[in-house]
Every structure is written in C-alpha cells, then in structure tokens.
Scaffold this motif. Sequence first.
Motif, PDB file in Angstrom:
ATOM      1  N   LEU A 115       0.823  -1.204   0.000  1.00  0.00           N
ATOM      2  CA  LEU A 115       0.000   0.000   0.000  1.00  0.00           C
ATOM      3  C   LEU A 115       0.862   1.260   0.000  1.00  0.00           C
ATOM      4  N   LEU A 116       2.024   1.188   0.655  1.00  0.00           N
ATOM      5  CA  LEU A 116       2.935   2.333   0.752  1.00  0.00           C
ATOM      6  C   LEU A 116       3.921   2.396  -0.417  1.00  0.00           C
ATOM      7  N   GLY A 117       3.928   1.380  -1.275  1.00  0.00           N
ATOM      8  CA  GLY A 117       4.876   1.356  -2.379  1.00  0.00           C
ATOM      9  C   GLY A 117       6.275   0.960  -1.962  1.00  0.00           C
ATOM     10  N   ILE A 118       6.428   0.310  -0.810  1.00  0.00           N
ATOM     11  CA  ILE A 118       7.732  -0.169  -0.336  1.00  0.00           C
ATOM     12  C   ILE A 118       7.924  -1.588  -0.849  1.00  0.00           C
ATOM     13  N   THR A 119       8.959  -1.805  -1.645  1.00  0.00           N
ATOM     14  CA  THR A 119       9.120  -3.079  -2.357  1.00  0.00           C
ATOM     15  C   THR A 119      10.286  -3.905  -1.829  1.00  0.00           C
ATOM     16  N   ASN A 120      10.631  -3.721  -0.571  1.00  0.00           N
ATOM     17  CA  ASN A 120      11.781  -4.438   0.008  1.00  0.00           C
ATOM     18  C   ASN A 120      11.402  -5.767   0.642  1.00  0.00           C
ATOM     19  N   LEU A 121      10.123  -6.147   0.639  1.00  0.00           N
ATOM     20  CA  LEU A 121       9.686  -7.384   1.283  1.00  0.00           C
ATOM     21  C   LEU A 121       9.495  -8.481   0.251  1.00  0.00           C
ATOM     22  N   PRO A 122      10.017  -9.680   0.504  1.00  0.00           N
ATOM     23  CA  PRO A 122       9.808 -10.791  -0.427  1.00  0.00           C
ATOM     24  C   PRO A 122       8.330 -11.135  -0.548  1.00  0.00           C
ATOM     25  N   PRO A 123       7.910 -11.680  -1.693  1.00  0.00           N
ATOM     26  CA  PRO A 123       6.505 -12.055  -1.884  1.00  0.00           C
ATOM     27  C   PRO A 123       6.020 -13.045  -0.830  1.00  0.00           C
ATOM     28  N   LEU A 124       4.736 -12.959  -0.494  1.00  0.00           N
ATOM     29  CA  LEU A 124       4.160 -13.777   0.580  1.00  0.00           C
ATOM     30  C   LEU A 124       2.785 -14.280   0.164  1.00  0.00           C
ATOM     31  N   VAL A 125       2.495 -15.536   0.527  1.00  0.00           N
ATOM     32  CA  VAL A 125       1.159 -16.099   0.349  1.00  0.00           C
ATOM     33  C   VAL A 125       0.795 -16.874   1.607  1.00  0.00           C
ATOM     34  N   LEU A 126      -0.491 -17.196   1.728  1.00  0.00           N
ATOM     35  CA  LEU A 126      -0.968 -18.044   2.815  1.00  0.00           C
ATOM     36  C   LEU A 126      -1.322 -19.424   2.280  1.00  0.00           C
ATOM     37  N   SER A 127      -1.218 -20.409   3.150  1.00  0.00           N
ATOM     38  CA  SER A 127      -1.609 -21.775   2.800  1.00  0.00           C
ATOM     39  C   SER A 127      -2.237 -22.416   4.032  1.00  0.00           C
ATOM     40  N   GLN A 128      -3.187 -23.324   3.794  1.00  0.00           N
ATOM     41  CA  GLN A 128      -3.869 -23.982   4.907  1.00  0.00           C
ATOM     42  C   GLN A 128      -3.486 -25.460   4.961  1.00  0.00           C
TER      43      GLN A 128
END
Length: 427
Positions: free
Chosen positions: A197-210
């Motif tokens: 939302l802030l346009g900060i792109t330093n975090l690796p991609p993330l997903v959730l899994s069950q």
Amino acid sequence: MRACSANLFAVLLMCALASVFYVWSALENRLERHKRGFLVPDGGSFHQGPSEDLSAKTFRALLAVPAAQRQNSAGRSKAQNRTNPSAFVGSRDYHVNGDDERSAQREGPVKLGYPVDDGIFWSNWLEDLLPVRFTEGYAEAWRSKARTSPVVKLEPGCGRISNQLATFADGTKACVRYGINADQVQGETLTYYLASLLGITNLPPLVLSQLTGDSAQWVAVRTRVNNLQWSDRAVVSLTEWISNLTGVVTPAPLRQESGGLLPALGCFENKTTAELLELMQWSDLIVFDYLTANFDRLVSNLFSLQWDPHVMERDTNNLLKTPHGNLVFIDNEAGLVHGFRVLNMWEKYHHSVLSSVCVFRRRTMQRVAELHRRRDSRQRLLELYRDNEPLSQELGFLSDEHAAVLQDRIDQLYKHVMQCKEKYNQL
C-alpha cells in the motif's frame, strides 16, 4: 599412608576438573557452531558472519511472547534468511527492475547534484536510481505459483523451530511460518500488504496456505507436518527464500553517537551514490517499522544499548542485503498485531528512532499523506488484502482497536514529517 591418600585425592581431583573442562569446551564449541552456522541440504554448513548476541534475542523473545508461552520459547534464536549461493542450485534470485547503466551509476561517486530536495526529500535523480526489488508483476507470479506448488521437503532454516524451510517440487524454496500464535502469521501477512500500500518493495513475496488433511500441496510432507505438531487446518505463511544475502550494520548517521539522518548535519558529505541509496532505504525502513510498531529490528538494538554498547556495530536483526546493495526486510511477524499488543513497552524507543530521521522518500510520503488526509487506512488495507489473498477470511484482519492504532500512527508520522519540513525547508 596419608601421603598416598593425599596423592590419590589430588589425582582424582585433577581428573574431575579435566572432565568438567572437557564438557564445558564441548558445550562452548557447540554454542559457537549454533551461532555461526547450521546444516544445509547438501550436508555442509554455511557461515553467517559475526556471532549474534543470543542473550539479547532471548530477552526480546521473553518480552514479546505471552507469559504462558515464555518457558517454551526462551532460549530459541532466530536464524537469518541467508545462504551460500551455491547451497541451493536453481533457487531464483530477486528481480531488479534496472539496467547495467543504472547499476554503474549506483557504484560511482555522486555526480548528479545534491541528494536532498525541498529540505527533507531524497532527490528525484537518486530515487530514479533505486531499482524495484520485487516488482508487482514478479510478486504476483510468485504468489500464484507458490499457492499450488507441492512441498516436497521441510527442514529447519527459517528462525524458530516452529518455522520451516520448504522446498517446492521445482527446487525453489520458501520460508513457512507457523508462528507461536496466530498473531505472528497475521502480523507478517498484513505487514506485507501495508508495504504494498505504501509502495515499499523491500519485502519478499508472501502467500498463505492452509494445512488441510486432503491438501495436495502438503501430502508429500504430511509425516513431517505431524511430527512438528502443526495443527490441522492451521493457516501458515510462505515467503520467498532469497539466496546470496548478507547482514547489514546500522549506518553511522543512525547510531547513538550521531545526531541522526538530518539534512543539517552533513550526513551526505563524501558519500557514494550506493551509500546514499542505502540510507534512502533505511529511511523507508524506519518509517515502516514505526507504522507497524515492529520492535524486532532497529528498535530492539536501541533497547539493548543499556547493556551492550556495541550492538549497533553488529548486523541488524531481520535485515539483509543483496550483492547490489538492496535491502530486504525479512521476518516481519512482530509488526502490526503483535507490535500493537505490546506497544506500551516499546513506544518510547519507536519514537526515538523516528525522531532521528528527517529525510524521506517523496513517493512514500505522498502515500502516507494520502492515508492521513483520507483517513481510510483500514478500508484500503483490508481491500488490498482480500483482493489478493484467498485465505484472508480464514486468517482474519486487524481488530477495530488495532486499525485505529494504525491510523493514529499514520497521523503521527505525517505530523513528524511536517515538523521536519518546517524546520529544514529553507536549507
């Protein structure tokens, strides 16, 4: 006879002391190996750089975890998300949206003018040299693949024992975070979407899994999942494992003996373009950690200065760097939910760190100003989260109380930026 007895006693005493020394030495060596490296899949080990202060990490864990869980969590240390590039053949590196010419410009001395505009903002020419670590398209493609790729192996390697390093069927890897409690998985996930939302792109991609019993994604490691005592139907997060990363030491302007990253203190004299680009990313990091109340990075170092005056000279917790100098913000599970829950304990340190910075990325602050003006941070974060994460309903969202805390921190950050602008706008 007495002489013989005395000699025999002396020999027995020396043997006992020698045994104690031997055991102590073995324990010491084992601790050192634990601090400096751990096994990788090929059976070797990798070097993690300077030894970490385990007592400080344990102390943070004791402060952060609810009292009922402290006994189980005390003494665990966090392993850094870094590895020897040759350890995992085929792992994908981060994507840089830039060319060789811009890379050469980053390495050289400053030639394009003063690095600060309008008193408090990094210059546009400098921002243009900062590549996007994980582009929106790249992150979307990785998330799509990670949601359906079968996990064929789980092993230690992503911090506390409840987390695991997962290998997908194609050989790529991800950190699976089960978390001591749901707050940590939720906090890391919402922190990721707040960064977007802030346009900060330093975090690796993330997903959730069950972790469902009939899930094709987890069937190959079902025995391992059961041995880890992960709850059935628990929601876990998967973040891309990035290879070839190194630790990051807090830059001089942000250490306790300096006055801070302020326009009037000559922080930018004799700096290379690469050094300025790293300082720019640090300014984003400090803003970001303030908003999320993440105490497990620079704030915890500031707290540890009470008994460790050299803590700032060692690698910063949960912060790594690519060979090109791009910072990667990892292990953000202390942000938002859990960070807000223990905010009273850490707020004075958050405020102190934020007060040390009066130079910001204009693009980041434009988004902060918009969230301040519209006062809709809860709605926009929720929409982004639900639109991109199919398991958002299962994991849940911020409580009304915590959503109000987030909006208040956005407002306080905006106020701080305006105070900096008033003070330094004439420079």
